[in-house]
Scaffold this active site. Structure first.
Site, mmCIF file in Angstrom:
data_model
loop_
_atom_site.group_PDB
_atom_site.id
_atom_site.type_symbol
_atom_site.label_atom_id
_atom_site.label_comp_id
_atom_site.label_asym_id
_atom_site.label_seq_id
_atom_site.Cartn_x
_atom_site.Cartn_y
_atom_site.Cartn_z
ATOM 1 N N CYS A 130 -4.230 49.913 -24.000
ATOM 2 C CA CYS A 130 -3.456 49.191 -22.988
ATOM 3 C C CYS A 130 -2.728 50.169 -22.078
ATOM 4 C CB CYS A 130 -2.462 48.254 -23.667
ATOM 5 S SG CYS A 130 -1.509 47.270 -22.498
ATOM 6 N N CYS A 133 0.701 49.095 -20.875
ATOM 7 C CA CYS A 133 1.730 49.161 -21.917
ATOM 8 C C CYS A 133 2.205 50.598 -22.125
ATOM 9 C CB CYS A 133 1.197 48.673 -23.269
ATOM 10 S SG CYS A 133 0.401 47.079 -23.240
ATOM 11 N N ASP A 134 1.255 51.508 -22.197
ATOM 12 C CA ASP A 134 1.568 52.844 -22.703
ATOM 13 C C ASP A 134 1.514 53.951 -21.649
ATOM 14 O OD1 ASP A 134 1.723 51.562 -25.131
ATOM 15 O OD2 ASP A 134 -0.340 52.015 -25.684
#
Lengths: 300, 102
Positions: A130, A133-134
């Site tokens: 992701c 997300c990261d």
């Protein structure tokens, strides 16, 4: 005894819960992890009709509260098998055994793994599925993206805003992604395409320090120092527990058409876990309604 | 008890010098799975016996996140005796959170 047991509390499962409860039937939703499914990873949803903009978390929470408010029950237990005893179905979890009159399989899909050694061990230590997300944790670092579809190209574009360098490793030399995005990515100075190549290994012991890629044509190996590897090679279903009960296609999806009926009477399927060509939030919600109404009609 | 809000100023005192194990939740406000995990971590904190629970907002505390090699959130780390003893990345149910500190 429940009227309907729904396996999975993602968008399809919770929608099925809403329709089951509103039909006056009892619904038990069994979820192995947390409600919401894949959508909780999406920062912004802008294509759900009637809602201009909402975060995946808010959407999932709203759906959950709506289902529970109408009377559907959610329990966090992993379903390990379903037994078909004709009019009665038995749903077994690691902890309990539940009887019901109809089952809706709404297990969704999960990120497909690349299948390289130590992939699972290094999740959170350099391997991610992701980018949104990261990505922020890789500011000013070099990263690689594996994949060639829309998600991979979008991830690479997103990461190129933060990272010093983005390598896009793709096993072919053409992309399935939208041409516009590919062109935009090609114009970024910090992006390098590594085409006709597969990631074969991750370098580094406790965390990712690089990747090894193999050229498909020459067989040549190349080591590329990166701090992160973002894997975007599509989704896969999680239906192995039901393979002895309902028909799955060769890739593991439950075989069903738009009517959401499986080959077993009283067992339905909804959302990303079934065979279909479009997997969107709206199609998951639609399947939940179709499957729930079919189930409720059968057990009238 | 509510989870302790951890910063670089109190991390050593509250976590590394703690005489009981500490479960630390690394999270950020833009992270959906983190928001799903938060109420679980808060529940665990309320019921905690023999351990403490703290939270690190990774956007505010980028140094702490970097120091502990956080590259994916939510990330739960258990510290005991000043050292990391367990780590779990991603959204997990309450039972699995409890297993980390048992």
């Amino acid at each position: 005894m429940f009227d309907v047991i729904i396996v999975g509390a993602g968008t399809a499962g919770l929608s099925a819960g809403i329709y089951t409860a509103r039909s006056g039937k009892s619904a038990l939703i069994l979820e192995s992890k947390a409600y919401g499914g894949q959508i909780i990873n999406t920062p912004e949803i802008e294509n759900y009709p009637g809602i201009k903009n909402i975060s995946g978390f808010e959407f999932a929470t709203g759906l959950y509260e709506q289902a529970v408010g109408l009377g559907a029950e959610v329990r966090y237990e992993k379903v390990i098998s379903i037994e078909d005893e004709g009019e009665i179905k038995v749903v077994n979890t690691a902890e309990n055994s539940y009887e019901c009159r109809a089952v809706i399989i709404a297990t969704g899909a999960k990120n497909r793994q690349l299948g390289i050694p130590r992939e699972e061990d290094l999740i959170g230590s350099g391997i991610s599925y992701c980018a949104t997300c990261d990505g922020a944790f890789y500011r000013n670092k070099a990263v690689a993206v594996a994949g060639g579809g829309n998600t991979a190209i979008e991830d690479a574009l997103f990461l190129s805003n933060y990272c010093s360098k983005v390598y896009v490793v793709h096993r072919r030399d053409a992309f399935r992604a939208d041409l516009k995005d590919v062109e935009q990515l090609k114009s970024r100075e910090n992006v390098e395409f590594v085409l006709n190549a597969n990631v074969v290994a991750v370098l580094g012991e406790d965390k990712v320090e690089g990747i090894e890629v193999k050229d498909k044509n020459s067989g040549e190996l190349r080591q590329i120092p990166v701090a992160g590897l973002f894997i975007a090679v599509g989704q896969e279903p999680d239906n192995q527990a039901f393979s002895n009960l309902v028909a799955l296609d060769s890739t593991g999806y439950v075989v069903a058409k738009e009517d959401c009926l499986t080959n077993v009477k009283g067992i339905y399927t909804a959302g990303d876990c079934r065979t279909k060509s479009v997997r969107q939030l709206t199609t998951a919600a639609a399947d939940g309604a179709v499957a729930a109404l079919a189930a409720c009609e059968r057990i009238m | 008890m509510e989870p302790i809000v951890l910063t670089k100023d109190n991390f050593e005192e509250e976590v590394l010098k703690s005489d009981v194990p500490v479960l630390v939740d690394f999270w950020a406000s833009w992270c959906g799975p983190c928001k799903m995990l938060s109420p679980i971590v808060e529940e665990v904190a309320k019921e905690a016996e023999g351990f403490k629970v703290g939270k690190v907002e990774t956007d505010d505390e980028m140094d702490l996140a970097a120091q502990y090699g956080i590259s994916s959130i939510p990330c739960l780390i258990v510290f005991d005796g000043g050292k990391e003893v367990k780590r779990s990345v991603g959204l997990i149910p309450k039972e699995q959170v409890l297993k980390l500190v048992k």
